[in-house]
Design a protein around this motif. Structure first.
Motif, PDB file in Angstrom:
ATOM      1  N   ALA A 121       0.815  -1.213   0.000  1.00 25.38           N
ATOM      2  CA  ALA A 121       0.000   0.000   0.000  1.00 25.38           C
ATOM      3  C   ALA A 121       0.850   1.266   0.000  1.00 25.38           C
ATOM      4  N   THR A 122       1.990   1.232   0.677  1.00 33.69           N
ATOM      5  CA  THR A 122       2.796   2.440   0.838  1.00 33.69           C
ATOM      6  C   THR A 122       3.903   2.569  -0.214  1.00 33.69           C
ATOM      7  N   LYS A 123       4.403   1.434  -0.714  1.00 30.18           N
ATOM      8  CA  LYS A 123       5.511   1.480  -1.663  1.00 30.18           C
ATOM      9  C   LYS A 123       5.071   1.251  -3.114  1.00 30.18           C
ATOM     10  N   ARG A 124       3.910   0.610  -3.292  1.00 35.06           N
ATOM     11  CA  ARG A 124       3.410   0.370  -4.650  1.00 35.06           C
ATOM     12  C   ARG A 124       1.940   0.763  -4.735  1.00 35.06           C
ATOM     13  N   PRO A 125       1.615   1.987  -4.355  1.00 33.06           N
ATOM     14  CA  PRO A 125       0.201   2.387  -4.344  1.00 33.06           C
ATOM     15  C   PRO A 125      -0.440   2.382  -5.723  1.00 33.06           C
ATOM     16  N   ASP A 126       0.363   2.587  -6.779  1.00 35.94           N
ATOM     17  CA  ASP A 126      -0.200   2.588  -8.134  1.00 35.94           C
ATOM     18  C   ASP A 126      -0.828   1.241  -8.476  1.00 35.94           C
ATOM     19  N   THR A 127      -0.234   0.153  -7.938  1.00 38.07           N
ATOM     20  CA  THR A 127      -0.774  -1.180  -8.209  1.00 38.07           C
ATOM     21  C   THR A 127      -2.164  -1.336  -7.604  1.00 38.07           C
ATOM     22  N   LEU A 128      -2.311  -0.938  -6.355  1.00 36.79           N
ATOM     23  CA  LEU A 128      -3.614  -1.041  -5.703  1.00 36.79           C
ATOM     24  C   LEU A 128      -4.624  -0.084  -6.313  1.00 36.79           C
ATOM     25  N   ARG A 129      -4.181   1.107  -6.634  1.00 35.81           N
ATOM     26  CA  ARG A 129      -5.083   2.078  -7.250  1.00 35.81           C
ATOM     27  C   ARG A 129      -5.591   1.549  -8.582  1.00 35.81           C
ATOM     28  N   LEU A 130      -4.708   0.942  -9.363  1.00 34.43           N
ATOM     29  CA  LEU A 130      -5.094   0.366 -10.642  1.00 34.43           C
ATOM     30  C   LEU A 130      -6.141  -0.728 -10.453  1.00 34.43           C
ATOM     31  N   LEU A 131      -5.876  -1.655  -9.538  1.00 33.47           N
ATOM     32  CA  LEU A 131      -6.773  -2.788  -9.348  1.00 33.47           C
ATOM     33  C   LEU A 131      -8.133  -2.364  -8.811  1.00 33.47           C
ATOM     34  N   LEU A 132      -8.138  -1.527  -7.793  1.00 34.29           N
ATOM     35  CA  LEU A 132      -9.407  -1.092  -7.216  1.00 34.29           C
ATOM     36  C   LEU A 132     -10.200  -0.245  -8.208  1.00 34.29           C
ATOM     37  N   GLY A 133      -9.502   0.590  -8.967  1.00 34.92           N
ATOM     38  CA  GLY A 133     -10.176   1.416  -9.959  1.00 34.92           C
ATOM     39  C   GLY A 133     -10.818   0.569 -11.046  1.00 34.92           C
ATOM     40  N   LEU A 134     -10.082  -0.415 -11.554  1.00 35.89           N
ATOM     41  CA  LEU A 134     -10.627  -1.289 -12.593  1.00 35.89           C
ATOM     42  C   LEU A 134     -11.759  -2.140 -12.055  1.00 35.89           C
ATOM     43  N   LEU A 135     -11.632  -2.584 -10.802  1.00 41.81           N
ATOM     44  CA  LEU A 135     -12.695  -3.387 -10.197  1.00 41.81           C
ATOM     45  C   LEU A 135     -14.003  -2.607 -10.146  1.00 41.81           C
ATOM     46  N   LEU A 136     -13.936  -1.399  -9.634  1.00 39.35           N
ATOM     47  CA  LEU A 136     -15.150  -0.593  -9.471  1.00 39.35           C
ATOM     48  C   LEU A 136     -15.738  -0.173 -10.821  1.00 39.35           C
ATOM     49  N   GLU A 137     -14.865   0.025 -11.808  1.00 37.79           N
ATOM     50  CA  GLU A 137     -15.339   0.529 -13.099  1.00 37.79           C
ATOM     51  C   GLU A 137     -15.894  -0.573 -13.990  1.00 37.79           C
ATOM     52  N   THR A 138     -15.339  -1.778 -13.906  1.00 36.61           N
ATOM     53  CA  THR A 138     -15.660  -2.792 -14.904  1.00 36.61           C
ATOM     54  C   THR A 138     -16.432  -4.001 -14.390  1.00 36.61           C
ATOM     55  N   ALA A 139     -16.305  -4.314 -13.098  1.00 31.89           N
ATOM     56  CA  ALA A 139     -16.861  -5.580 -12.604  1.00 31.89           C
ATOM     57  C   ALA A 139     -18.382  -5.638 -12.658  1.00 31.89           C
ATOM     58  N   ASP A 140     -19.050  -4.491 -12.581  1.00 32.00           N
ATOM     59  CA  ASP A 140     -20.512  -4.509 -12.560  1.00 32.00           C
ATOM     60  C   ASP A 140     -21.130  -4.497 -13.955  1.00 32.00           C
ATOM     61  N   VAL A 141     -20.303  -4.383 -14.987  1.00 28.84           N
ATOM     62  CA  VAL A 141     -20.850  -4.343 -16.353  1.00 28.84           C
ATOM     63  C   VAL A 141     -20.316  -5.483 -17.223  1.00 28.84           C
ATOM     64  N   ASN A 142     -19.415  -6.278 -16.698  1.00 31.84           N
ATOM     65  CA  ASN A 142     -18.823  -7.359 -17.471  1.00 31.84           C
ATOM     66  C   ASN A 142     -18.670  -8.584 -16.573  1.00 31.84           C
ATOM     67  N   GLU A 143     -19.435  -9.628 -16.858  1.00 30.38           N
ATOM     68  CA  GLU A 143     -19.440 -10.806 -16.001  1.00 30.38           C
ATOM     69  C   GLU A 143     -18.099 -11.530 -16.005  1.00 30.38           C
ATOM     70  N   LYS A 144     -17.398 -11.532 -17.147  1.00 34.65           N
ATOM     71  CA  LYS A 144     -16.104 -12.195 -17.199  1.00 34.65           C
ATOM     72  C   LYS A 144     -15.078 -11.463 -16.343  1.00 34.65           C
ATOM     73  N   VAL A 145     -15.120 -10.143 -16.398  1.00 32.35           N
ATOM     74  CA  VAL A 145     -14.219  -9.346 -15.562  1.00 32.35           C
ATOM     75  C   VAL A 145     -14.568  -9.548 -14.088  1.00 32.35           C
ATOM     76  N   LYS A 146     -15.862  -9.531 -13.795  1.00 26.84           N
ATOM     77  CA  LYS A 146     -16.305  -9.742 -12.417  1.00 26.84           C
ATOM     78  C   LYS A 146     -15.830 -11.090 -11.900  1.00 26.84           C
ATOM     79  N   GLY A 147     -15.932 -12.117 -12.738  1.00 28.87           N
ATOM     80  CA  GLY A 147     -15.481 -13.442 -12.336  1.00 28.87           C
ATOM     81  C   GLY A 147     -13.993 -13.488 -12.060  1.00 28.87           C
ATOM     82  N   ARG A 148     -13.214 -12.737 -12.838  1.00 28.22           N
ATOM     83  CA  ARG A 148     -11.769 -12.705 -12.627  1.00 28.22           C
ATOM     84  C   ARG A 148     -11.425 -12.053 -11.280  1.00 28.22           C
ATOM     85  N   PHE A 149     -12.098 -10.942 -10.957  1.00 31.80           N
ATOM     86  CA  PHE A 149     -11.852 -10.296  -9.669  1.00 31.80           C
ATOM     87  C   PHE A 149     -12.366 -11.154  -8.515  1.00 31.80           C
TER      88      PHE A 149
END
Length: 215
Positions: free
Chosen positions: A111-139
């Motif tokens: 969280a403190t040394k690689r925040p871009d990684t978490l920001r990327l994952l959480l951002g993509l999760l919130l943006e894509t998981a509710d509109v794409n079942e395959k993406v949702k399944g991956r998360f």
């Protein structure tokens, strides 16, 4: 001799072409990761990726089936390296309390040394998981794996007598993961709201729920 030289030249050209293809693929992934992190999934077009990677859209389709395939690749790469490193360090610890403590410390470092990684994952999760079942399944699979890993440590701790079963391990594993993500989101929005010693407090709270304590 001529035939041997021709064969060598052909092999050399094939090797160079393969290396160039691998370089282009990696460049596309790197550019896509950056764009997804800064512009989001919807705001990143294949045309923009091609432009930023200084390649063609046809080159993207040579390496990836579609934009969704690129999304899966970016998500998988974002965490694979950390998961392998974290897993080996956790397993190297001698007992469940130290394994749980190491897990918390590793997430703190992520969280403190690689925040871009978490920001990327959480951002993509919130943006894509509710509109794409395959993406949702991956998360879902990714988070299921994290919960299972935490639960294994908790189960081992209960069986070895290090932890008490105050909270069902599967529920506590989900709570721990929620605390991790929640702290990061708060830190990302307002770093002053999450002081440096917050993870120390988190560690104490988690161990209190196991009726144990950090070694």
């Amino acid at each position: 001799m001529f035939a041997l030289t021709t064969w060598y030249n052909i092999r050399s050209m094939q090797r160079q072409k393969k290396e160039q293809g691998q370089h282009t693929r990696q460049l596309i992934i790197d550019v896509t990761t950056r764009l997804f992190a800064t512009r989001g999934y919807a705001g990143t077009s294949l045309d923009l990726i091609a432009k930023e990677a200084n390649t063609s859209k046809s080159s993207i389709f040579w390496h990836f089936e579609n934009k969704e395939d690129l999304l899966f690749t970016v998500v998988d790469r974002a965490m694979t390296e950390w998961e392998v490193e974290a897993g080996s360090q956790i397993l190297a610890e001698p007992d469940p309390p130290r394994q749980l403590e190491k897990l918390i410390d590793l997430y703190r470092a992520l969280a403190t040394k690689r925040p871009d990684t978490l920001r990327l994952l959480l951002g993509l999760l919130l943006e894509t998981a509710d509109v794409n079942e395959k993406v949702k399944g991956r998360f879902q699979k990714m988070y299921r794996g994290y919960r299972t890993s935490i639960q294994i440590v908790l189960d081992d701790g209960i069986q070895s007598g290090h932890f008490a079963r105050r909270v069902p391990p599967d529920q506590l594993a989900a709570m721990v993961l929620a605390l991790f993500d929640g702290l990061f989101i708060q830190w990302f929005l307002d770093p002053t709201s999450v002081p440096d010693d917050m993870f120390d407090s988190l560690k104490k709270a988690i161990f209190a729920l196991t009726a144990g304590g950090p070694s």
